[in-house]
Design an enzyme around this catalytic site. Structure first.
Site, PDB file in Angstrom:
ATOM      1  N   ARG A 125       0.837  -1.197   0.000  1.00 31.11           N
ATOM      2  CA  ARG A 125       0.000   0.000   0.000  1.00 31.11           C
ATOM      3  C   ARG A 125       0.877   1.255   0.000  1.00 31.11           C
ATOM      4  O   ARG A 125       1.942   1.295   0.625  1.00 31.11           O
ATOM      5  CB  ARG A 125      -0.880  -0.026   1.251  1.00 31.11           C
ATOM      6  CG  ARG A 125      -1.872   1.128   1.398  1.00 31.11           C
ATOM      7  CD  ARG A 125      -2.987   1.019   0.421  1.00 31.11           C
ATOM      8  NE  ARG A 125      -4.148   1.831   0.832  1.00 31.11           N
ATOM      9  CZ  ARG A 125      -5.087   2.239  -0.004  1.00 31.11           C
ATOM     10  NH1 ARG A 125      -5.020   1.926  -1.281  1.00 31.11           N
ATOM     11  NH2 ARG A 125      -6.111   2.940   0.427  1.00 31.11           N
ATOM     12  N   THR A 421      -9.149   0.367  -8.912  1.00 36.30           N
ATOM     13  CA  THR A 421      -8.522  -0.910  -8.607  1.00 36.30           C
ATOM     14  C   THR A 421      -8.717  -1.983  -9.668  1.00 36.30           C
ATOM     15  O   THR A 421      -9.489  -1.834 -10.608  1.00 36.30           O
ATOM     16  CB  THR A 421      -8.931  -1.484  -7.233  1.00 36.30           C
ATOM     17  OG1 THR A 421     -10.273  -1.926  -7.271  1.00 36.30           O
ATOM     18  CG2 THR A 421      -8.764  -0.494  -6.131  1.00 36.30           C
ATOM     19  N   THR A 439      -4.129  -1.166  -7.208  1.00 32.18           N
ATOM     20  CA  THR A 439      -4.910   0.047  -7.402  1.00 32.18           C
ATOM     21  C   THR A 439      -4.056   1.286  -7.660  1.00 32.18           C
ATOM     22  O   THR A 439      -2.898   1.356  -7.256  1.00 32.18           O
ATOM     23  CB  THR A 439      -5.770   0.316  -6.149  1.00 32.18           C
ATOM     24  OG1 THR A 439      -6.590   1.461  -6.343  1.00 32.18           O
ATOM     25  CG2 THR A 439      -4.908   0.520  -4.921  1.00 32.18           C
ATOM     26  N   GLU A 465      -4.115   7.953  -3.964  1.00 35.82           N
ATOM     27  CA  GLU A 465      -4.489   7.101  -2.837  1.00 35.82           C
ATOM     28  C   GLU A 465      -4.702   7.864  -1.534  1.00 35.82           C
ATOM     29  O   GLU A 465      -5.432   7.398  -0.650  1.00 35.82           O
ATOM     30  CB  GLU A 465      -3.398   6.046  -2.634  1.00 35.82           C
ATOM     31  CG  GLU A 465      -3.923   4.679  -2.348  1.00 35.82           C
ATOM     32  CD  GLU A 465      -4.749   4.149  -3.502  1.00 35.82           C
ATOM     33  OE1 GLU A 465      -5.957   3.915  -3.281  1.00 35.82           O
ATOM     34  OE2 GLU A 465      -4.222   3.956  -4.598  1.00 35.82           O
ATOM     35  N   ASP A 468      -8.031   8.428   0.212  1.00 37.05           N
ATOM     36  CA  ASP A 468      -8.675   7.391   1.022  1.00 37.05           C
ATOM     37  C   ASP A 468      -8.543   7.683   2.518  1.00 37.05           C
ATOM     38  O   ASP A 468      -9.176   7.026   3.345  1.00 37.05           O
ATOM     39  CB  ASP A 468      -8.073   6.011   0.722  1.00 37.05           C
ATOM     40  CG  ASP A 468      -8.653   5.395  -0.537  1.00 37.05           C
ATOM     41  OD1 ASP A 468      -9.632   5.944  -1.083  1.00 37.05           O
ATOM     42  OD2 ASP A 468      -8.124   4.361  -0.994  1.00 37.05           O
ATOM     43  N   SER A 493      -8.074   1.080   3.157  1.00 34.41           N
ATOM     44  CA  SER A 493      -8.483   0.555   1.857  1.00 34.41           C
ATOM     45  C   SER A 493      -9.668  -0.377   2.026  1.00 34.41           C
ATOM     46  O   SER A 493      -9.850  -0.990   3.077  1.00 34.41           O
ATOM     47  CB  SER A 493      -7.318  -0.216   1.220  1.00 34.41           C
ATOM     48  OG  SER A 493      -7.745  -0.940   0.089  1.00 34.41           O
ATOM     49  N   SER A 494     -10.467  -0.494   0.975  1.00 33.98           N
ATOM     50  CA  SER A 494     -11.550  -1.477   0.947  1.00 33.98           C
ATOM     51  C   SER A 494     -11.147  -2.752   0.222  1.00 33.98           C
ATOM     52  O   SER A 494     -11.958  -3.672   0.101  1.00 33.98           O
ATOM     53  CB  SER A 494     -12.786  -0.880   0.252  1.00 33.98           C
ATOM     54  OG  SER A 494     -13.291   0.208   0.988  1.00 33.98           O
ATOM     55  N   GLY A 516     -13.539  -1.880  -7.346  1.00 34.87           N
ATOM     56  CA  GLY A 516     -14.834  -1.256  -7.119  1.00 34.87           C
ATOM     57  C   GLY A 516     -14.910  -0.315  -5.939  1.00 34.87           C
ATOM     58  O   GLY A 516     -15.997  -0.028  -5.449  1.00 34.87           O
ATOM     59  N   GLY A 517     -13.761   0.170  -5.429  1.00 31.91           N
ATOM     60  CA  GLY A 517     -13.803   1.100  -4.305  1.00 31.91           C
ATOM     61  C   GLY A 517     -14.453   0.455  -3.091  1.00 31.91           C
ATOM     62  O   GLY A 517     -14.235  -0.713  -2.780  1.00 31.91           O
TER      63      GLY A 517
END
Length: 610
Positions: A125, A421, A439, A465, A468, A493-494, A516-517
């Protein structure tokens, strides 16, 4: 019989079976193992909208990704003797080229692999630059910036982690030489690929991307129109960057001309960010290895990522809460969930998202409630949360629970948009199973392109990013937000790369995930339920209509639910929003005869294998 004859016969058989498929590539024989001789496949047949897909049965291995060219790259790498990690690297680097709107070397990723004995998890990440502060997204009056303005700025760019992640997993598990697994992306960047309808449409509809000089010159004609479908797009800048990374290692990206170009473009933006070359140089020294979280559900064990990923925790909270509810007489009928089942799911999702918005953030910066993230998945706690769900009435909005012994002092983060993503699922001949979600966040990220200091056309997109993070560092009561901006911190993050196992034997059963967020949580949960509660194969589970709730109105996929079901939910008090829900789910299931892979009909992904 020659390779071309075999390919042509197979293509005729596929077409006669009644569905369109892209041409098979490579025909790299087992005798060629150990040396990649990458061949560009024929242009794939791509459609926009919803394109039904058959699912793919294989006996030895399978590769699933968001674009036929990236899937093919992974396929050829395995055919040349590579393993799932080698294939993952090849797939990701090709996605940088052919799916620039979703992922790439300017972003980050979560990687998880089962090697037949244990799970390995690595966190690539992005991080906030050392100069970032909790006021990053506040204006001079202390008001939060408009989300779109924050996204399209240098402020939004986090230090990219994807290449560092790929380098670490190759060092740990790769089989083929680093130079060979980079070859598909380099070759495609040099020789070009044909722009697909999906990429063309996304380029045409993105006005902000035209504001970046490099992107405008690369993706648009002199009149500002997106390059047409079928245009052969070469990317000499990306090819040169990857050539240097191939020969010199990732220092060619995190140091030198590339690092200087990245930081310069971020700092020169009209809304500049603070990222420096020192921030970039430091990233590869981070310890990316992390520990997966595994939980029982019905007869299965579901494994996913810890924070800053929120996907696994939210999915397992939703499924765990529903286990405590009386199952409706009919849960699944005529290829859609029933009203009763959807009511339970949407209410459980509100409870899960309430907890997510209060507790979940980078675990290096926040303490889990009760000292462990597992407190959020404790069976007693989930049973208590389930008691808040009424049989025939919807709660308007859920409040966070108290999974630890004491209520957290963190404030509740307001809901913010999340996008973007891509997901990769791969199982190789040895049974190594990969699930990686990757992503750059929003479509085309920050809309800032870098050519890596090459001075050549093209390059790669930088992520956005950092949006987020919570834009506000405190809530209305003045309590600090767990997911606020801090230097060196990773934004929540999801993403939910997931591996599924038999709960009794420990046998690997599936790799699954989605872009898809925030909706990644719902898309991945839907696929798991479809495969292992409703006994659907991976493709049919992916095909199911999408749905979700984020602790507010419920969202149902456009044109996929009957009016009577919508009316019944509304009668229970659900506020229903109907809209497209463009998931990009990929899944590979283990079967008695090998594997079965599915790709989302809502995007251009596919599966290949033998």
């Amino acid at each position: 019989m020659s390779c071309n004859i075999i390919k042509n016969l197979l293509i005729l058989l596929i077409i006669s079976a009644g569905f369109v498929f892209f041409s098979l590539s490579g025909c790299v024989s087992q005798s060629q193992q150990g040396k990649v001789s990458y061949q560009i496949p024929e242009p794939p047949e791509i459609s926009t909208g919803y394109q039904p897909k058959p699912g793919w049965a294989t006996s030895e291995f399978a590769v699933a990704s968001a674009n036929p060219l990236s899937t093919d790259a992974g396929y050829q790498i395995i055919q040349a003797g590579g393993n799932a990690v080698d294939a993952t690297i090849a797939v990701q680097l090709v996605l940088t080229l052919v799916e620039p709107q979703s992922s790439g070397i300017g972003g980050g990723a979560f990687f998880m692999m089962w090697d037949g004995k244990e799970i390995h998890a690595y966190n690539g990440r992005e991080t906030a630059p050392s100069g970032a502060t909790e006021r990053l997204f506040l204006d001079e009056n202390g008001e939060t910036l408009q989300h779109a303005d924050a996204v399209r700025s240098g402020k939004s760019v986090g230090v990219p982690g994807t290449l560092a992640l790929l380098n670490v997993i190759h060092d740990e598990f790769g089989r083929l030489p680093w130079t060979e697994v980079l070859e598909p992306a380099i070759t495609l960047a040099e020789e070009g690929f044909e722009i697909t309808p999906r990429l063309h449409e996304l380029l045409e509809n993105d006005e902000s991307l035209r504001n970046d000089e490099l992107a405008r010159d690369f993706y648009y004609d002199e009149e500002g129109n997106a390059l047409p479908v079928g245009h052969l797009l070469k990317n000499p800048a990306l090819a040169q960057i990857l050539r240097k990374v191939s020969g010199e290692g990732i220092s060619a990206f995190y140091e030198g001309d590339a690092a200087r170009d990245i930081s310069a473009r971020i700092q020169a933006h009209e809304q500049p960010g603070s990222m420096t070359t020192e921030d970039l140089e430091e990233y590869p020294s981070l310890d990316l290895e992390t520990e997966e979280i595994c939980n029982d559900w019905k007869a299965y064990e579901i494994c996913g990522f810890p924070p800053p990923a929120s996907g696994h925790l939210a999915i397992m909270q939703i499924l765990g809460i529903m286990e405590n509810l009386k199952e409706p007489e009919v849960a699944f009928l005529d290829s859609i969930p029933s009203t009763g089942w959807l009511h339970q799911y949407l209410e459980a999702a509100k409870l899960a998202f309430a907890d997510r918005n209060q507790y979940v953030a980078d675990e290096r910066f926040v303490q889990p409630p009760g000292g462990s993230w597992q407190t959020m998945l404790d069976s007693t706690y989930l049973a208590e949360r389930a008691q808040l769900i009424q049989t025939n009435a919807s709660m308007e909005r859920a409040e966070p629970g108290t999974p630890g012994e004491m209520q957290a002092m963190y404030g509740v983060q307001k809901t913010q948009p999340e996008y973007g993503t891509s997901h990769i699922s791969i199982v190789d001949r040895e049974g190594n199973a990969v699930s990686m979600t990757t992503t750059i966040e929003s479509g085309f990220g920050s809309r800032i392109m870098s050519d890596g200091g090459t001075g050549l056309p093209g390059g790669f997109m930088l992520n956005n990013e950092l949006t987020d993070f919570s834009f506000s560092p405190i809530d209305e009561e003045g309590n600090p937000i767990a997911n606020r901006v801090e230097p060196g911190k990773r934004p929540r993050s999801s993403m939910a790369p997931t591996l599924v196992f038999d709960g009794e034997t420990g046998e690997f059963l599936a790799s699954v995930g989605s872009p898809g967020g925030t909706s990644i949580i719902h898309y991945t949960a839907k696929a798991i339920v479809g495969m292992y509660e409703w006994d659907l194969n991976a493709q049919k589970a992916i095909d199911l209509p999408n749905f979700g709730n984020y602790n507010g109105p419920s969202v149902l996929e456009e044109n996929r639910f009957p009016d009577n079901l919508i009316n019944e939910l509304e009668a229970m008090g659900h506020e229903i929003i109907i809209r497209p829900m463009t998931s990009g789910i990929h899944a590979i299931q283990k079967t008695d005869k090998g594997y079965f892979g599915g790709a989302d009909p809502r995007r251009e992904g596919t599966v290949m294998g033998e």
